[in-house]
Design an enzyme around this catalytic site. Structure first.
Site, mmCIF file in Angstrom:
data_model
loop_
_atom_site.group_PDB
_atom_site.id
_atom_site.type_symbol
_atom_site.label_atom_id
_atom_site.label_comp_id
_atom_site.label_asym_id
_atom_site.label_seq_id
_atom_site.Cartn_x
_atom_site.Cartn_y
_atom_site.Cartn_z
ATOM 1 N N PRO A 1 0.691 8.434 2.728
ATOM 2 C CA PRO A 1 0.737 8.787 1.304
ATOM 3 C C PRO A 1 0.178 7.682 0.414
ATOM 4 O O PRO A 1 -0.050 6.551 0.850
ATOM 5 C CB PRO A 1 2.234 8.998 1.037
ATOM 6 C CG PRO A 1 2.842 9.218 2.380
ATOM 7 C CD PRO A 1 2.027 8.411 3.331
ATOM 8 N N GLU A 2 0.000 8.026 -0.849
ATOM 9 C CA GLU A 2 -0.504 7.071 -1.830
ATOM 10 C C GLU A 2 0.499 5.932 -2.050
ATOM 11 O O GLU A 2 1.703 6.156 -2.141
ATOM 12 C CB GLU A 2 -0.749 7.783 -3.163
ATOM 13 C CG GLU A 2 -1.294 6.864 -4.240
ATOM 14 C CD GLU A 2 -1.414 7.545 -5.585
ATOM 15 O OE1 GLU A 2 -2.115 7.001 -6.446
ATOM 16 O OE2 GLU A 2 -0.806 8.617 -5.775
ATOM 17 N N VAL A 3 -0.018 4.719 -2.123
ATOM 18 C CA VAL A 3 0.802 3.517 -2.339
ATOM 19 C C VAL A 3 2.009 3.553 -1.403
ATOM 20 O O VAL A 3 3.148 3.306 -1.808
ATOM 21 C CB VAL A 3 1.255 3.379 -3.805
ATOM 22 C CG1 VAL A 3 1.710 1.942 -4.089
ATOM 23 C CG2 VAL A 3 0.138 3.732 -4.771
ATOM 24 N N GLN B 1 4.839 11.334 -0.123
ATOM 25 C CA GLN B 1 6.092 10.605 -0.016
ATOM 26 C C GLN B 1 7.274 11.530 -0.262
ATOM 27 O O GLN B 1 7.140 12.610 -0.836
ATOM 28 C CB GLN B 1 6.122 9.458 -1.021
ATOM 29 C CG GLN B 1 5.092 8.373 -0.758
ATOM 30 C CD GLN B 1 5.159 7.250 -1.768
ATOM 31 O OE1 GLN B 1 6.119 7.129 -2.518
ATOM 32 N NE2 GLN B 1 4.125 6.424 -1.797
#
EC number: 3.5.5.1
Length: 243
Positions: A44-46, A162
């Site tokens: 996932p992002e970050v 997330q």
């Protein structure tokens, strides 16, 4: 190169704001995936150390220091978003980057075959009478954006997102946060298969302005310094006379 590839997309909760814990969890997920024969794994992002939802909750002044520390990225030399690998050409975009048409087109032009669609935790739609929020900020909208990229780009898309469990809402300053209680709705209810009908709805064009304050793909959210569209408005001719 074999055309058979096993892919995987992580849907998991980060070890919020904990670098060492996040790295350890990442390694464990990679090892688990490897045992299951996964060759391409999307996160996932970050993912490390978790998407900073608290930035949206803290307001401009409360998050100014963090935003300052994150300045200086996304320049032209980092625009190439597809890499060659033994498992094909792999590309990736984060979150609202999927809503930049020219950026998507640029990735397609690089011959992407496997795309990693990375998203933060996003939320379902509550009762619209209790909380108003934009549909494009729902998990459903993000999933559809990812799915459309597969259709538009003729590429396999791995959607990685997330999770934020109830016990970690406070850690992210999201208790009672309107962002975690999103709403959105279709303009009218669908009709049954094979049923004839005229679908109707009342709309307010001013609602478009509200949506554009968040993301305007040909306005403040565009990157004309990196991407632009060249259009020839003249009819094409087989022979052009030089002057």
């Amino acid at each position: 190169m074999s055309t058979k590839v096993r892919v995987g997309a992580v849907q998991s909760e980060p070890v919020w704001l904990n670098l060492e814990g996040s790295v350890d969890k990442t390694i464990s997920l990679i090892k688990k995936s490897a045992k299951e024969g996964i060759q391409v794994l999307g996160f996932p992002e970050v993912w490390i150390p978790g998407y900073p939802w608290y930035v949206h909750r803290s307001g401009r002044l409360g998050s100014a220091d963090l935003k300052y520390d994150l300045q200086g990225g996304g320049q032209a030399d980092s625009l190439k978003c597809v890499v060659d690998s033994p498992f094909g050409k792999i590309g990736g975009l984060n979150c609202w980057e999927h809503r930049q048409p020219l950026l998507r087109f640029y990735e397609y032009s690089q011959g992407v075959q496997i795309h990693i669609a990375s998203w933060p935790a996003e939320f379902e739609m509550p009762d619209p009478e209790k909380q108003s929020w934009l549909y494009h900020e729902t998990g459903e909208a993000s999933y559809r954006a990812s799915q459309f990229m597969a259709i538009e780009g003729q590429t396999f898309v791995l959607v990685a997102s997330q999770i934020m469990t109830e016990e970690n809402l406070a850690k992210n300053n999201c208790v009672g946060n309107h962002v975690t209680r999103t709403m959105g709705k279709t303009l009218c209810e669908p009709v049954g298969v094979g049923e004839e009908a005229i679908l109707k709805a009342d709309i307010d064009l001013r609602d478009i302005d509200y949506a554009k304050t968040f993301i305007d793909t040909v306005g403040h959210y565009a990157r004309p310094d990196l991407l632009s569209l060249l259009v020839n408005p003249l009819a094409a001719k087989h022979v052009t006379t030089m002057k």
